[in-house]
Write a protein that holds these residues in place. Sequence first.
Motif, PDB file in Angstrom:
ATOM      1  N   PRO A   1      30.073  71.566  60.180  1.00 53.93           N
ATOM      2  CA  PRO A   1      29.234  71.191  61.324  1.00 53.93           C
ATOM      3  C   PRO A   1      28.239  72.278  61.732  1.00 53.93           C
ATOM      4  CG  PRO A   1      31.507  70.573  61.723  1.00 53.93           C
ATOM      5  CD  PRO A   1      31.500  71.422  60.487  1.00 53.93           C
ATOM      6  N   VAL A   2      28.671  73.541  61.705  1.00 58.59           N
ATOM      7  CA  VAL A   2      27.777  74.642  62.064  1.00 58.59           C
ATOM      8  C   VAL A   2      26.693  74.805  61.004  1.00 58.59           C
ATOM      9  CG1 VAL A   2      27.629  77.109  62.574  1.00 58.59           C
ATOM     10  CG2 VAL A   2      29.620  75.799  63.330  1.00 58.59           C
ATOM     11  N   LEU A   3      27.063  74.703  59.737  1.00 56.55           N
ATOM     12  CA  LEU A   3      26.074  74.805  58.663  1.00 56.55           C
ATOM     13  C   LEU A   3      25.058  73.663  58.757  1.00 56.55           C
ATOM     14  CD1 LEU A   3      25.282  76.418  56.112  1.00 56.55           C
ATOM     15  CD2 LEU A   3      26.705  74.867  54.780  1.00 56.55           C
ATOM     16  N   SER A   4      25.530  72.466  59.081  1.00 59.01           N
ATOM     17  CA  SER A   4      24.622  71.318  59.253  1.00 59.01           C
ATOM     18  C   SER A   4      23.655  71.570  60.407  1.00 59.01           C
ATOM     19  CB  SER A   4      25.426  70.040  59.528  1.00 59.01           C
ATOM     20  OG  SER A   4      26.246  69.713  58.432  1.00 59.01           O
ATOM     21  N   GLU A   5      24.148  72.220  61.450  1.00 61.09           N
ATOM     22  CA  GLU A   5      23.309  72.560  62.602  1.00 61.09           C
ATOM     23  C   GLU A   5      22.213  73.538  62.199  1.00 61.09           C
ATOM     24  OE1 GLU A   5      24.326  75.141  66.427  1.00 61.09           O
ATOM     25  OE2 GLU A   5      25.466  73.271  66.405  1.00 61.09           O
ATOM     26  N   PHE A   6      22.561  74.536  61.383  1.00 61.21           N
ATOM     27  CA  PHE A   6      21.577  75.516  60.913  1.00 61.21           C
ATOM     28  C   PHE A   6      20.590  74.876  59.943  1.00 61.21           C
ATOM     29  CE2 PHE A   6      22.752  80.000  62.091  1.00 61.21           C
ATOM     30  CZ  PHE A   6      23.675  79.647  63.080  1.00 61.21           C
ATOM     31  N   GLU A   7      21.093  73.949  59.127  1.00 65.30           N
ATOM     32  CA  GLU A   7      20.217  73.248  58.190  1.00 65.30           C
ATOM     33  C   GLU A   7      19.205  72.395  58.960  1.00 65.30           C
ATOM     34  OE1 GLU A   7      20.717  70.693  54.060  1.00 65.30           O
ATOM     35  OE2 GLU A   7      22.107  70.339  55.709  1.00 65.30           O
ATOM     36  N   ALA A   8      19.652  71.739  60.036  1.00 65.92           N
ATOM     37  CA  ALA A   8      18.749  70.947  60.878  1.00 65.92           C
ATOM     38  C   ALA A   8      17.707  71.842  61.543  1.00 65.92           C
ATOM     39  CB  ALA A   8      19.554  70.190  61.937  1.00 65.92           C
ATOM     40  N   LEU A   9      18.109  73.064  61.907  1.00 65.47           N
ATOM     41  CA  LEU A   9      17.172  74.024  62.496  1.00 65.47           C
ATOM     42  C   LEU A   9      16.100  74.427  61.490  1.00 65.47           C
ATOM     43  CD1 LEU A   9      16.469  75.786  64.965  1.00 65.47           C
ATOM     44  CD2 LEU A   9      18.009  77.540  64.042  1.00 65.47           C
ATOM     45  N   ASP A  10      16.488  74.614  60.230  1.00 67.68           N
ATOM     46  CA  ASP A  10      15.516  74.922  59.171  1.00 67.68           C
ATOM     47  C   ASP A  10      14.507  73.791  59.007  1.00 67.68           C
ATOM     48  OD1 ASP A  10      16.303  77.486  58.414  1.00 67.68           O
ATOM     49  OD2 ASP A  10      17.849  76.758  57.064  1.00 67.68           O
ATOM     50  N   GLU A  11      15.012  72.541  59.070  1.00 67.59           N
ATOM     51  CA  GLU A  11      14.125  71.386  58.951  1.00 67.59           C
ATOM     52  C   GLU A  11      13.137  71.339  60.110  1.00 67.59           C
ATOM     53  OE1 GLU A  11      16.453  67.865  58.677  1.00 67.59           O
ATOM     54  OE2 GLU A  11      17.398  68.409  56.770  1.00 67.59           O
ATOM     55  N   LYS A  12      13.641  71.611  61.315  1.00 71.27           N
ATOM     56  CA  LYS A  12      12.789  71.566  62.503  1.00 71.27           C
ATOM     57  C   LYS A  12      11.705  72.637  62.461  1.00 71.27           C
ATOM     58  CE  LYS A  12      13.096  71.653  67.565  1.00 71.27           C
ATOM     59  NZ  LYS A  12      14.017  71.790  68.736  1.00 71.27           N
ATOM     60  N   GLU A  13      12.080  73.841  62.025  1.00 77.19           N
ATOM     61  CA  GLU A  13      11.132  74.956  61.980  1.00 77.19           C
ATOM     62  C   GLU A  13      10.362  75.021  60.655  1.00 77.19           C
ATOM     63  OE1 GLU A  13      13.166  78.568  62.839  1.00 77.19           O
ATOM     64  OE2 GLU A  13      13.760  77.954  64.874  1.00 77.19           O
ATOM     65  N   GLU A  14      10.720  74.090  59.728  1.00 77.44           N
ATOM     66  CA  GLU A  14      10.083  74.023  58.401  1.00 77.44           C
ATOM     67  C   GLU A  14      10.208  75.364  57.662  1.00 77.44           C
ATOM     68  OE1 GLU A  14       6.083  72.670  58.890  1.00 77.44           O
ATOM     69  OE2 GLU A  14       6.691  70.637  59.446  1.00 77.44           O
ATOM     70  N   ARG A  15      11.413  75.902  57.679  1.00 80.07           N
ATOM     71  CA  ARG A  15      11.700  77.153  56.974  1.00 80.07           C
ATOM     72  C   ARG A  15      12.721  76.846  55.885  1.00 80.07           C
ATOM     73  NH1 ARG A  15      12.447  81.838  61.508  1.00 80.07           N
ATOM     74  NH2 ARG A  15      12.072  83.147  59.674  1.00 80.07           N
ATOM     75  N   ASP A  16      12.402  77.225  54.671  1.00 83.69           N
ATOM     76  CA  ASP A  16      13.213  76.869  53.506  1.00 83.69           C
ATOM     77  C   ASP A  16      14.531  77.637  53.471  1.00 83.69           C
ATOM     78  OD1 ASP A  16      14.043  75.771  51.132  1.00 83.69           O
ATOM     79  OD2 ASP A  16      12.936  77.218  49.891  1.00 83.69           O
ATOM     80  N   LYS A  17      15.581  77.024  54.039  1.00 81.72           N
ATOM     81  CA  LYS A  17      16.954  77.548  53.999  1.00 81.72           C
ATOM     82  C   LYS A  17      17.105  78.942  54.605  1.00 81.72           C
ATOM     83  CE  LYS A  17      18.487  75.034  49.836  1.00 81.72           C
ATOM     84  NZ  LYS A  17      17.210  74.509  49.340  1.00 81.72           N
ATOM     85  N   TYR A  18      16.192  79.366  55.460  1.00 85.88           N
ATOM     86  CA  TYR A  18      16.275  80.717  56.031  1.00 85.88           C
ATOM     87  C   TYR A  18      17.549  80.883  56.872  1.00 85.88           C
ATOM     88  CZ  TYR A  18      15.398  84.685  59.110  1.00 85.88           C
ATOM     89  OH  TYR A  18      15.528  85.854  59.810  1.00 85.88           O
ATOM     90  N   HIS A  19      17.715  80.003  57.855  1.00 82.34           N
ATOM     91  CA  HIS A  19      18.887  80.096  58.726  1.00 82.34           C
ATOM     92  C   HIS A  19      20.169  79.748  57.959  1.00 82.34           C
ATOM     93  CE1 HIS A  19      16.512  80.719  62.336  1.00 82.34           C
ATOM     94  NE2 HIS A  19      15.743  79.694  62.005  1.00 82.34           N
ATOM     95  N   THR A  20      20.049  78.809  57.021  1.00 86.64           N
ATOM     96  CA  THR A  20      21.209  78.395  56.224  1.00 86.64           C
ATOM     97  C   THR A  20      21.738  79.557  55.393  1.00 86.64           C
ATOM     98  OG1 THR A  20      20.348  76.138  56.109  1.00 86.64           O
ATOM     99  CG2 THR A  20      22.016  76.759  54.493  1.00 86.64           C
TER     100      THR A  20
END
Length: 533
Positions: free
Chosen positions: A68-87
């Motif tokens: 769930p936390v990883l999915s949250e970070f992945e959604a943040l990457d999508e929102k900020e359009e950053r390629d897996k940075y937070h992930t």
Amino acid sequence: MSKKLIKSGVIVSFMTLISRVLGLVRDSVIAYIMGASAAADVFLFANKIPNFLRRLFAEGAFAQAFVPVLSEFEALDEKEERDKYHTKKLIAQVSGTLGTIVTVVTLTGVIASPIIVAIFGFGWFLDWLNGGPHADKFELANTLLKITFPYLWFVSFVALSGAVLNTLGKFGASAFTPVLLNVAVISCAIFLSPYFEEPAYALAWGVFLGGVLQLAFQIPFLYRAGVLVKPKWAWNEPGVIKIRKLIVPALFGVSVTQINLLLDTVIASFLVTGSISWLYYADRLLEFPLGLFGIGIATVILPSLSGLAARNNEQEFSATLDWGLRVICLFGLPAMAGLMVLAQPVIMVLFLRGEFSEFDVIQVSMALFAYLSGLLSFMFIKILAPGYYSRQDTKTPVKIGVIAMVANMLFNLILAPVYGYVGLALATTLSATLNAYLLYRGLKIQGVYQLSSTSKKIMGKMILSALLMAGLVYWLSPAFDTWLTYDFIERIGLLSLYIGVGIVCYFIMVAMLGIRIHHFKVRQQKAIIDKNI
């Protein structure tokens, strides 16, 4: 979403099928080499500790907290359009923190193996202290556990890698990984056991080698996905703190069934020799449909539910849970009914050779009957628990887990003195049923999920179909003594025939009662929920 879930579910279930088949081959080899002897009891005990931890981490608490936390970070990457940075940052932090902790725990476990054996094999420990007849079991268990315990170190990183790949939608690699453990144990049993006076040592080294192979296999997939990162200690980073808060209660809440099995082992160490082995072989047969359908569906449903929860999509969240319960009932009900009717011939085909006797067939079948009566409960737990963890609610399942574990111990104390090892299996089933009921009741009270009226009707029809199938197969199947007169090839042929007849009968009945493919589509479930609202 429906097609993606179904495709992912098929991939995971197929890979799990390969693993479970090889698992049965592995258990057949173990039964041939050691049967239900004292050495078998000891090896299965030493293997149960890392196997428990494998389920705890690879299929349980770690994934429930991390995904769930990883999915949250992945959604943040999508929102900020950053390629897996937070992930990638979270993966580096978790792998470094987890790696440090698990290294310390593994070293402690190896050094403190006599204490662990004394706790979970207390009956053997008392014999060792008093010079009793089973003192050698304690000494052998201590040595074997030193070999098998390091599997924890490897399986922790296997769990992390698998959770990452599953969240990225790459289910095949992590689902195939358990195959390598079975291959390692089988190979060591065949090729190394002749070099040891006690074959249990070869099997223990097989467990160790299996951990090495599993981790090595997943590394290339992480590299191709672009998430193979340098581990970093990050105990106080926000993502790690959130996972820490989730994983502690999740460790207990999602793994109550496995903790109960370990507690059963403590009591079984006081029972007649063979009790641990009989419970093990019965549990392994239970694990086949549970792993194939229950864990297979749960594996793909958690990332989906986590993503829906992160996006506040409540209707599809509920529809996905409804879909999961329908699918496991579709396959779990006939598996439960069929295995109950054909338990003894199945055990004969898999294990009746070498050191495994006809008496052992009967003993294992009785434990299997007890376990199978709770198969749907075990499966429901696998589906309902993610309904909490995907929303980062770990407090409710842990409360339910405490109730279920206390109930299990009470059932043990009531049933074990009367029914022995079968009483332990019955107690596990009863506590799992209570656990599943309370999980569902909690989701219903919270307004998160309620089984639709359509699902209730469909499940009723599936129960009727499974009962009719079981009746037909029972009527066709010969008596136990007749099965014993057949040779191995004849048993396989007849068993395959009856299984085939049962499958055809079940799905004909399902179709005649009006159950169709569209009943197992998430969109169909969502439409039903929308209509009810």
